[in-house]
Motif scaffolding. Sequence first.
Motif, PDB file in Angstrom:
ATOM      1  N   UNK A  70     -11.065 -18.260  46.623  1.00 15.53           N
ATOM      2  CA  UNK A  70     -11.391 -16.998  47.296  1.00 15.53           C
ATOM      3  C   UNK A  70     -10.515 -15.862  46.770  1.00 15.53           C
ATOM      4  N   UNK A  71      -9.221 -16.148  46.533  1.00 12.64           N
ATOM      5  CA  UNK A  71      -8.324 -15.117  46.011  1.00 12.64           C
ATOM      6  C   UNK A  71      -8.810 -14.616  44.652  1.00 12.64           C
ATOM      7  N   UNK A  72      -9.182 -15.538  43.770  1.00  8.24           N
ATOM      8  CA  UNK A  72      -9.680 -15.129  42.462  1.00  8.24           C
ATOM      9  C   UNK A  72     -10.981 -14.354  42.551  1.00  8.24           C
ATOM     10  N   UNK A  73     -11.872 -14.790  43.433  1.00  4.09           N
ATOM     11  CA  UNK A  73     -13.143 -14.095  43.603  1.00  4.09           C
ATOM     12  C   UNK A  73     -12.919 -12.673  44.101  1.00  4.09           C
ATOM     13  N   UNK A  74     -12.025 -12.509  45.066  1.00  8.52           N
ATOM     14  CA  UNK A  74     -11.718 -11.174  45.581  1.00  8.52           C
ATOM     15  C   UNK A  74     -11.148 -10.273  44.482  1.00  8.52           C
ATOM     16  N   UNK A  75     -10.213 -10.808  43.703  1.00  9.13           N
ATOM     17  CA  UNK A  75      -9.586  -9.994  42.664  1.00  9.13           C
ATOM     18  C   UNK A  75     -10.604  -9.577  41.609  1.00  9.13           C
ATOM     19  N   UNK A  76     -11.498 -10.464  41.231  1.00  5.64           N
ATOM     20  CA  UNK A  76     -12.507 -10.109  40.238  1.00  5.64           C
ATOM     21  C   UNK A  76     -13.486  -9.077  40.786  1.00  5.64           C
ATOM     22  N   UNK A  77     -13.768  -9.151  42.084  1.00  8.94           N
ATOM     23  CA  UNK A  77     -14.621  -8.138  42.696  1.00  8.94           C
ATOM     24  C   UNK A  77     -13.934  -6.774  42.721  1.00  8.94           C
ATOM     25  N   UNK A  78     -12.671  -6.769  43.174  1.00  7.69           N
ATOM     26  CA  UNK A  78     -11.951  -5.505  43.339  1.00  7.69           C
ATOM     27  C   UNK A  78     -11.653  -4.867  41.992  1.00  7.69           C
ATOM     28  N   UNK A  79     -11.266  -5.677  40.999  1.00  6.26           N
ATOM     29  CA  UNK A  79     -10.853  -5.131  39.700  1.00  6.26           C
ATOM     30  C   UNK A  79     -12.000  -5.008  38.708  1.00  6.26           C
ATOM     31  N   UNK A  80     -13.182  -5.496  39.114  1.00  2.34           N
ATOM     32  CA  UNK A  80     -14.368  -5.413  38.248  1.00  2.34           C
ATOM     33  C   UNK A  80     -14.070  -5.980  36.871  1.00  2.34           C
ATOM     34  N   UNK A  81     -13.292  -7.032  36.838  1.00  3.74           N
ATOM     35  CA  UNK A  81     -12.873  -7.615  35.567  1.00  3.74           C
ATOM     36  C   UNK A  81     -12.978  -9.128  35.653  1.00  3.74           C
ATOM     37  N   UNK A  82     -13.755  -9.769  34.778  1.00  3.32           N
ATOM     38  CA  UNK A  82     -13.905 -11.220  34.847  1.00  3.32           C
ATOM     39  C   UNK A  82     -12.654 -11.987  34.468  1.00  3.32           C
ATOM     40  N   UNK A  83     -11.649 -11.306  33.907  1.00  6.71           N
ATOM     41  CA  UNK A  83     -10.408 -11.982  33.521  1.00  6.71           C
ATOM     42  C   UNK A  83      -9.354 -11.904  34.615  1.00  6.71           C
ATOM     43  N   UNK A  84      -9.635 -11.229  35.699  1.00  5.72           N
ATOM     44  CA  UNK A  84      -8.658 -11.099  36.785  1.00  5.72           C
ATOM     45  C   UNK A  84      -8.561 -12.404  37.567  1.00  5.72           C
ATOM     46  N   UNK A  85      -7.346 -12.811  37.847  1.00  5.61           N
ATOM     47  CA  UNK A  85      -7.094 -13.985  38.692  1.00  5.61           C
ATOM     48  C   UNK A  85      -5.660 -13.890  39.182  1.00  5.61           C
ATOM     49  N   UNK A  86      -5.286 -14.617  40.241  1.00  8.54           N
ATOM     50  CA  UNK A  86      -3.930 -14.482  40.789  1.00  8.54           C
ATOM     51  C   UNK A  86      -2.830 -14.774  39.789  1.00  8.54           C
ATOM     52  N   UNK A  87      -3.028 -15.753  38.894  1.00 12.58           N
ATOM     53  CA  UNK A  87      -1.957 -16.101  37.958  1.00 12.58           C
ATOM     54  C   UNK A  87      -1.870 -15.126  36.794  1.00 12.58           C
ATOM     55  N   UNK A  88      -2.969 -14.477  36.435  1.00  9.33           N
ATOM     56  CA  UNK A  88      -2.956 -13.582  35.283  1.00  9.33           C
ATOM     57  C   UNK A  88      -2.388 -12.218  35.632  1.00  9.33           C
ATOM     58  N   UNK A  89      -2.619 -11.721  36.845  1.00  5.75           N
ATOM     59  CA  UNK A  89      -2.168 -10.359  37.174  1.00  5.75           C
ATOM     60  C   UNK A  89      -0.840 -10.342  37.933  1.00  5.75           C
ATOM     61  N   UNK A  90      -0.144 -11.474  38.030  1.00  7.55           N
ATOM     62  CA  UNK A  90       1.208 -11.463  38.568  1.00  7.55           C
ATOM     63  C   UNK A  90       1.361 -11.888  40.006  1.00  7.55           C
ATOM     64  N   UNK A  91       0.261 -12.105  40.736  1.00  4.17           N
ATOM     65  CA  UNK A  91       0.379 -12.489  42.147  1.00  4.17           C
ATOM     66  C   UNK A  91       0.997 -13.871  42.282  1.00  4.17           C
ATOM     67  N   UNK A  92       0.511 -14.832  41.501  1.00  2.30           N
ATOM     68  CA  UNK A  92       1.093 -16.179  41.540  1.00  2.30           C
ATOM     69  C   UNK A  92       2.536 -16.168  41.071  1.00  2.30           C
TER      70      UNK A  92
END
Length: 341
Positions: free
Chosen positions: A85-107
């Motif tokens: 769910x976290x990854x899905x939310x981030x990809x929706x908000x950032x409009x970027x298919x490469x967004x995920x918690x570990x890639x953008x620093x959240x993890x």
Amino acid sequence: MAERTLRLGRLSRRFSPVAWRRVAALFLVIVVVLLLSLALGRVMLGPGALLEALTHPHTPTGLIVQELRLPRALLAALIGVALGVAGWLLQQVMRNPLASPDIIGVTSGASAAAVSYLAWLAAPLGMAGLPVAAMLGAMGAALAVYGLAWSHGVTPLRLVLTGIGMAAALGAVTTMVLAISPLTTTLSAYVWLTGSVYGAGWSDVTGLALWCAALLVPLAALMRTVVLAPLDDALATGLGLSVQRHRAGLLALAAALAGVAVAWGGAFVFVGLVAPHLARRLSRFPGTAQMVLALLFGALLVMLADLVARTLFLPLDLPAGIFVAALGAPFFLALLIREVR
């Protein structure tokens, strides 16, 4: 994919019967994986022995299944749910298919905070504060990324680029903490950072389930905002959405979900990247069905990884995060190449 409109008084909701049938099919696959997780291990159980173990908890096999294997499998599923769910939310908000918690620093923020807690605060305060530390670290990292990316508003591209830099910086902080920590703390933290549900108990399952429920309930009320998030800012504003405020709220919610997942399972990488993409292959409309598919795919990925880690190299019990990374890394590279092209 044909969609229908469900009306209840003045309320209406679009839904896709095909997507929800796929949700049901995926749920059945997860049930099968759960049964395999209960049956396979150092002690192999056939269907009859597994049924007896489930109905007689005080027998030797009952203890193995109900006190060791079942909570471990359920904790893996809950970790996958939170990360999916976290990854899905981030990809929706950032409009970027490469967004995920570990890639953008959240993890990375959750890991840095959790490792610091393990190194200096676990002994005097106990392990009960670890989830709070990880969640605060994740939300702090998300807040820092949002603040650094702000320039008369925040665009999805700036968020992603700032997040990648933040992930690198927080990874260095985690390494520094491990380098100056006692050896015993360093060894346990390294296993934890790889991603593992080894030694999971019912208290872990209950704790993570409560956190997931507390974070997913507000998401149900924000689904309209999530559906509008991928739209252009001007168009979303014209539809009555306060873009920056809702983007910050959804980012905080995604960070909190990733933080509690890291707190109970460590840094499972790529789950938040792969699960939403698999969900979009089964449901194109970014609504509730797609979110449910993302959380189910997240649960399935972590459960399968833990099953392989626990059974493929017997008598060794390897961290499940190794196998999630082995699957996710080539998926990420293929996705990156496709985006570049």
